[in-house]
Design a protein around this motif. Structure first.
Motif, mmCIF file in Angstrom:
data_model
loop_
_atom_site.group_PDB
_atom_site.id
_atom_site.type_symbol
_atom_site.label_atom_id
_atom_site.label_comp_id
_atom_site.label_asym_id
_atom_site.label_seq_id
_atom_site.Cartn_x
_atom_site.Cartn_y
_atom_site.Cartn_z
ATOM 1 N N ARG A 95 -10.255 6.178 1.329
ATOM 2 C CA ARG A 95 -11.565 5.235 1.537
ATOM 3 C C ARG A 95 -12.297 5.192 0.038
ATOM 4 O O ARG A 95 -13.521 5.270 -0.193
ATOM 5 N N SER B 35 -14.792 2.348 12.364
ATOM 6 C CA SER B 35 -14.197 3.142 12.134
ATOM 7 C C SER B 35 -13.826 4.312 11.871
ATOM 8 O O SER B 35 -13.619 5.455 11.942
ATOM 9 N N GLN C 9 -6.868 0.977 10.347
ATOM 10 C CA GLN C 9 -7.201 -0.627 10.127
ATOM 11 C C GLN C 9 -6.472 -1.377 9.438
ATOM 12 O O GLN C 9 -6.089 -2.663 9.815
ATOM 13 N N ASP D 153 -7.108 1.043 15.132
ATOM 14 C CA ASP D 153 -8.093 0.273 14.199
ATOM 15 C C ASP D 153 -7.948 -1.494 13.982
ATOM 16 O O ASP D 153 -7.465 -1.697 13.010
ATOM 17 N N GLU D 154 -8.801 -2.646 14.994
ATOM 18 C CA GLU D 154 -8.685 -3.942 13.795
ATOM 19 C C GLU D 154 -6.430 -3.640 13.836
ATOM 20 O O GLU D 154 -6.397 -4.369 13.522
HETATM 21 MG MG MG Z 1 -13.706 -1.024 10.263
#
Ligand code: MG
Ligand code: ADP
Lengths: 1030, 309
Positions: A415, B59, B104, B182-183
């Protein structure tokens, strides 16, 4: 196994960074290992250089025992061998020493000539002599010398009797060997006395001649008559090939112990050796290499570590997602660590042997360039240790670089917003800046900066300064780009704008700048230091050597060397005869007197542009003012008519001093009053009349007139020579011009010399009877004009005292010069012919040399040999220069240059790859820019500008910092083991090598940037947009 | 708050249980509240599709379940273990044995330079199985997802659909009890998406793997037993057998389905009226009474949907 395969697949996948890490690791190991390997090799080279051609006394010993010839050998052998074993250990003796050369020496006398000669057996003598006939095999067979055979009329087969020996049978006649060869040199003076004299001067019945030795079989001496006294002599050279570096430390003291051994003294064995001077010289030279090699290695190693740290940081960072994936898959901490570090660690470990090999090859290649020919490059334990340290440092760098990535959580990794590396913080900068400031301060305080104090610590300055400048510059570049941001936004075009924006975004400064600036600082400094030292070696070599080629020669007996050279080089531009006299006592004007032919000398000698006065031709002309021609005496007798007005001591002898080296011509006694014709024989003429002098007759002394003063007033009315049975007068000017004569004794009151129609009048006032009033021929300047190093003159201007070729005082009229070719700081150059006149043409102690240009060397040498001249040693300017470069400081500076060049190459490579990789990571962005309608060529240009600015900035800043460091400390970098007193050394780096460095660096950067940007942008595809920005 | 007996039973067999889960990201001053009180249970063997707009916190929820992050507040239990105070090492062990995860971003799930089979082996590598067993299992998995033919091709060179299927296979490599995806079908064409869904369903049916799959794909929702919609950090709705239900939160809050927001747009005042089997909401300005003071009366029910940003 499969895991290793996986690691290798991963390495291949990240080819670029793998290559960088691998290369940098190899370089680090190679740099670390090359230092000690080169150090070891250069020590060997120094050891060999300093021990090659050393006289026996300096690199071996001579032991002797005197006594009855028949018995001395066993005393000597057992004594010496026993003591050697005791001192060095039996096993070491054969390794450390060459096989001894034994001599047994007695003496004989040849009654006919009353000539003495040594009777000698020497180990393998026949192998070291060229002779006709056969080698003496049995007792009382002998080889006699050519010169003795000629003088005494000996021939093979003749039997010599009454020599003090049983009848000696001549089995052959030998030619005089090379007296400087290691085999003969130690005993040459005793075996070949005839070579030191004018051959044939003693005729039959003459007194005390010495013949060259006769060589005989061992048994002759072993069975010598009991009354024969003589000596056993053992010449033992040290064995340079067997001596290890580790032997040197103990060798000097042990040899001294051996020499002064009580045991040997008690047995009557006398040992002479000065090996300790040589070992001290070797150790001193070694010391000059050790510290620079250490510093240079450390500097390059540090740089490699820095590079490695950066490369590994990037590589591990690039593996962040994979490490996160491993964590996601539930790999434990240890497994993740192994997974994350395995790639760089494997690279480092693989680099260890390879780096070792490359370091060894590099040191070898460097050694072939500048070490003594054939110096072996061994790999000492120290090299392995250094390589280990380099690898350990690399591992530490890996762990340091990896820990941030390894600690990061999975979510954080996935992230993260953008890949901006954390600002490196000011800690590193602060440490580097403080360190370099402290280092410079320390050098400034100790006065090393800018002074000619040689201090190896100064070698740290370029590294420190380079680092400090680099960290500051790396901060400045983004700042400058931020400032330029506005401007390029408006006017600079899109490409420049994009490029500048990218650089400006790097808040922490660009690591690339640090690496490039540091390594180029080192490199440019090393180039400057190397170039300056090479230039100085050249300068010193040129002045020491004097000319491109210097031949030390012996002309054939009775022939004039200048005449031979005149014939070989009639135009006088390629060769010059130089009389080289080395005074053992020295004089205020110098230790070496060089007699030269001025115009030839001016053509052949080195006279660098920096020398003052700069015009050597003009200087040469000043060496030979034209005085009257000498009065040359020919024929077999001379006579003089003298009218004496007054002679306070009647009966004084009038002598003519002539330049044959033989006895003065005794002309006879003068009356107290009245005219007289005096006459004397001339032997060995033509010769030059040097002077006429009045000497006491033995009667004066008997009459106890020792303390009386002499007053003379006389006129020389004529001088005639007896040639071809007739008396001929000498040219009139010698009697009708006072200028052709001058006072020989510079006393007070001065003599009065006048010329008149009747002849030459000479008045002498109150000269003590112990001195000889002299009327000297003014055939040369009273004080010889001489080129003298200004340092030696120390501002004096008036006449100074030098030495003539006989070692006596010679008045000189000094002309101060920067340095004297051939004897830079302690030599004096005078006109050869005048100097010979001033030395009574006595060549006994003169080294006759022929100086030639490099191009003419072979022709002149061949011509000289054809004319019967023996060419002894040949010394060349190139050889002297190579020898200087082979000393410790020279070797260190070459190592520094090579290391720094390798580091720079590495830094450039790493920097380009680094930029390439970072740009590759931005391909997404480029794809986006392209998708938004920016032309591909603009993108390429933007990337090119970015690369060029970052790389160019680092390079130029680095070179500037290196040159700054050079300006500060170049003088303090050791260049010589012992500094020459003249000429003054030059510390301005020559422009050419620096220009070459700059050119090579910049063109390499430009080419690499173009290739990188082109290949990168052409690899941008629009589907990269779909990939997540990594 | 006492739980109904029925609910207690559910918790006992729940593979995932969370209660009042709050997740706040970031440093003080710049905080993002991703989850604000999620209560959710997923029973053993259940298949659940997590729906919701982007940024809703789906998520985040998955990461919490995988033990990749720790909740700011509330309780998470996965496979009977409390994830709040689990150590990193235990979490790793759980991800290895019990929780498979598909991230994801498709590229993130695989080592691009490793072969397909290598990727499966990589996931298995920390387990104690013999290399042979690992290989057999990896080959079987690839066979099952139809990638046997490309088993030795580097993952980076597989197509998007193949990569995604491979990612699922990798997540299933160690036979987890819970699969978090995730997706997994985003960026895929319909056919590839269907293949992935089939794969997930098959795993559930054959191995009893509990499935929790984030998706925007209605096909997934249809294929799964239950859908849970996350909105604004809360569980807003649940669907079973095609029917959509609102979920009443612990604080009594409900999230209206988006289509009802036309009737009750955000910010409207509504009157909750008890009716025999529930509560009806009436717009306060539409039922004649403009007297707002009355609304603030002490006996009136508190307005629903009171969350305002
Ligand atoms: Mg997400
Ligand atoms: N590491 C993080 N740091 C800060 N905020 C985050 C982080 N991860 C997610 N968020 C924020 O949390 C919210 C929920 O994100 P996410 O769970 O990814 O939602 P979804 O998966 O439903 O799209 C978003 O507003 C997102 O910006």
């Amino acid at each position: 196994m499969t895991q290793l395969a996986a690691v290798i697949r991963g390495l291949l996948h990240r080819g670029g960074s793998t290559l960088v890490i691998f290369l940098v690791s190899i370089a680090a190991v190679a740099a670390a290992a090359a230092g000690p390997i080169y150090y070891e090799a250069s020590r060997t080279s120094v050891l060999r250089d300093l021990t090659a051609n050393k006289p026996l006394i300096s690199w071996g010993f001579e032991a002797s025992v005197t006594g009855p010839v028949a018995g001395v050998e066993s005393i000597l052998t057992s004594g010496v061998i026993g003591q050697l074993d005791l001192e060095f250990g039996t096993r070491n003796v054969s390794r450390l020493f060459k096989p001894p050369i034994m001599s047994l020496e007695g003496s004989g006398n040849y009654p006919l000539y009353n000539a003495n000669f040594p009777v000698v057996w020497r180990t393998d003598e026949c192998a070291h002599l060229r002779f006709s006939g056969t080698c003496p095999q049995a007792a009382n067979q002998i080889l006699v010398g050519q010169s003795a055979a000629r003088v005494a009329g000996w021939h093979t087969g003749q039997v010599l009797r009454n020599t003090g020996w049983p009848a000696l049978k001549i089995t052959g006649i030998y030619q005089t060997p090379d007296l400087n060869s290691p085999y003969w040199a130690p005993r040459a003076a005793s075996y070949f006395p005839a070579e030191e004299q004018v051959i044939g001067s003693g005729g039959p019945g003459g007194g005390g001649a010495s013949f060259d030795a006769v060589f005989t079989a061992r048994s002759t001496l072993g069975n010598a008559p009991a009354r024969q006294q003589g000596a056993a002599v053992m010449d033992v050279y040290l064995n340079s090939a067997g001596i290890r570096q580790s032997d040197i430390g103990a060798l000097g003291p042990k040899m001294t112990d051996f020499t002064t051994s009580q045991n040997l003294a008690l047995q009557g064995v006398i040992v002479s050796s000065q090996v300790y001077t040589t070992t001290a010289q070797i150790e001193g030279n070694w010391r000059t290499i050790a510290v620079p090699v250490l510093l240079v290695t450390l500097e390059v190693l540090t740089l490699s570590w820095l590079l490695l740290f950066m490369a590994v940081s990037d590589a591990v960072e690039a593996r962040g997602p994979e490490v996160a994936l491993a964590k996601l898959r539930g790999h434990g901490r240890w497994r993740t660590l192994v997974f994350g570090l395995s790639e760089p660690v494997i690279l480092l470990l693989a680099a260890l042997p390879l780096g070792m090999v490359i370091g060894w090859l590099a040191a070898g290649a460097l050694g072939r360039l500048d070490l003594g020919p054939g110096t072996p490059t061994a790999v000492p334990g120290l090299a392995w240790a250094a390589a280990g340290v380099a690898t350990a440092g690399g591992l530490a760098a890996v762990i340091l670089a990896a820990q941030r990535t390894l600690r990061r959580g999975v979510v954080q990794e996935f992230r993260r917003s953008g890949r901006r590396g954390a600002d490196r913080g000011w800690v590193m900068d602060a440490i580097l800046l403080t360190g370099s400031a402290a280092g410079l301060l320390e050098l400034g305080v100790t006065g090393r900066i800018g002074s000619a104090h040689s201090g190896v610590l100064s070698l740290l300055v370029p590294g420190l300064l380079g680092m400090a400048v680099a960290v500051v510059a790396s901060r400045l570049l983004p700042l400058a780009c931020r400032a330029a941001y506005e401007w390029t936004g408006k006017r600079g075009g899109l490409a420049a704008f994009l490029a500048i924006r990218h650089i400006a975004r790097r808040a922490g400064g660009t690591r690339t700048t640090i690496v490039l600036a540091t390594s180029f600082a080192l490199t440019s400094f090393a180039v400057a230091a190397w170039a300056v030292s090479q230039a100085n070696y050249r300068l010193v070599a040129q002045t020491r050597s004097g000319a491109p080629v210097v031949l030390t020669v012996t002309p054939p007996a009775g022939r004039s060397l200048p005449a031979i050279v005149d014939r070989l080089d009639p135009r006088g531009t390629k060769a010059a005869v130089v009389d080289n006299f080395v005074s053992l006592t020295g004089s205020s004007a110098g230790d070496v007197t060089l007699g030269v032919d001025p115009s030839r000398f001016a053509h052949v000698a080195f006279w660098p542009g920096s020398f003052r006065p700069s015009d050597l031709n003009a200087l040469a002309r000043r060496l030979e003012p034209t005085p009257p021609d000498p009065l040359v005496l020919t024929g077999n007798a001379m006579r003089m008519r003298v009218d004496v007005r007054k002679l306070s001591l009647p009966g004084e002898l009038l002598t003519a001093n002539v330049t044959t080296g033989a006895t003065p011509v005794n002309l006879g006694s003068l009356p107290a009053h009245g005219a007289v014709t005096l006459r004397g024989p001339l032997v060995g003429c033509p010769c030059v009349l040097e002077s006429l002098s009045l000497g006491e007759s033995g009667k004066d002394i008997q009459r106890g007139l020792i303390n009386t003063a002499v007053n003379v007033n006389l006129t020389i009315e004529s001088i005639e020579l007896h040639v071809d049975g007739r008396w001929r007068p000498v040219p009139a000017r010698f009697l009708h011009s006072a200028a052709t004569w001058r006072e020989g004794l510079h006393d007070n009151p001065p003599d009065k010399i006048t010329a008149g129609p009747r002849g030459l009048s000479w008045q002498v006032f109150t000269v003590p009877v112990s001195q000889s009033p002299t009327l000297a021929s003014a055939n040369r300047p009273a004080a010889l004009p001489a080129l003298i190093p200004s340092t030696l003159l120390r501002g004096r201007t008036g006449p100074v005292a030098g030495v003539n070729f006989e070692g006596n005082s010679l008045a000189l009229e000094p002309i101060g010069v920067t340095a004297v070719p051939g004897a830079p700081g302690n030599g004096v150059i005078v006109d050869r012919q005048y100097a010979e006149l001033a030395s009574n043409e006595d060549f006994t102690f003169v080294n006759q040399q022929v100086w030639t240009t490099a191009a003419a060397e072979h022709r002149i040498v061949a011509g000289l040999k054809a004319a019967g001249v023996v060419v002894g040693s040949v010394s060349t300017e190139a050889g002297v220069q190579a020898a200087l470069a082979r000393q410790g400081p020279g070797l260190a500076s070459t190592l520094f240059l090579a290391d720094a060049a390798a580091a720079a190459l590495l830094a450039v490579g790493a920097a380009i790859l680094n930029l390439y990789l970072s740009a590759r990571r931005r391909r997404y962005e480029y794809a986006a820019l392209e998708a938004s309608g920016i032309k591909r060529s603009t993108l390429r240009r933007a990337l090119l500008i970015e690369l060029a600015v970052v790389l160019g900035f680092g390079t130029i800043v680095g070179i500037a910092a290196g040159l700054g460091a050079a300006a500060l400390v170049l003088r303090a970098i050791p260049e010589f083991v012992s500094y020459p007193s003249a000429p003054p050394l030059v510390y301005t780096p020559p422009a050419v090598p620096l220009a070459v460095l700059l050119g090579v660096a910049i063109s390499a950067l430009v080419v690499a940037s173009i290739i990188a940007s082109t290949s990168l942008i052409s690899g941008v595809k629009s589907d990269q947009l779909r990939e997540a920005p990594a | 708050m006492s739980e109904t007996p029925e609910r207690e039973r559910a918790t006992a067999t729940a593979t995932v249980h969370c209660d009042g889960l709050v997740q706040v990201y970031g440093t003080p001053g710049l905080e993002v509240t991703a989850l604000r009180g999620v209560d959710l249970d997923v029973a053993e063997g259940e298949t659940v599709a997590l729906l919701g707009p982007s940024g809703a916190g789906k998520s985040t929820l998955m990461w919490l379940f995988a033990g990749l992050i720790k909740p700011t507040a509330g309780v998470v239990e996965v496979c009977g273990r409390r994830m709040n105070d689990i150590s990193g090492r235990q979490a790793a062990k759980m991800r290895l044995r019990e929780v498979g995860m598909v991230m994801q971003n498709p590229g993130r799930n695989l080592l691009p330079y490793e072969s397909a089979i290598g990727n499966v082996l990589f996931a298995q590598s920390p387990t104690r199985r013999t290399p042979k067993a690992k290989r057999r299992r990896a080959a079987g998995l690839l066979e099952a997802i139809g990638l046997a033919s490309v088993a030795h091709r580097p993952a980076g060179r597989l197509s998007g659909g193949e990569q995604q299927r491979l990612a699922v296979a990798v997540a299933l490599a160690n036979g987890p009890r819970l699969l978090l995806a995730d997706e997994p079908t985003s960026q895929l064409d319909l056919r590839s998406a269907a293949a992935v869904i089939d794969l997930l369903r098959a795993a559930n049916e054959d191995l009893g793997t509990t499935m929790l799959v984030v998706t925007h794909d209605p096909a997934v929702g249809k294929a799964f037993q239950r859908t849970v919609t996350i909105r604004d950090g809360r569980v807003g709705a649940e669907g079973r057998a095609g029917e959509e239900f609102l979920v009443v939160g612990k604080d009594g809050s409900i999230q209206l389905p988006t289509d009802l927001l036309e009737v009750l747009p955000p910010g409207t005042l509504a009157r909750a009226v008890r009716i025999p089997d529930g509560v009806a909401l009436h717009r306060a300005d539409m039922d004649g009474s403009g007297d707002l003071d009355a609304l603030r009366g002490p006996d009136s029910t508190s307005p629903a949907g009171g969350q305002r940003p």
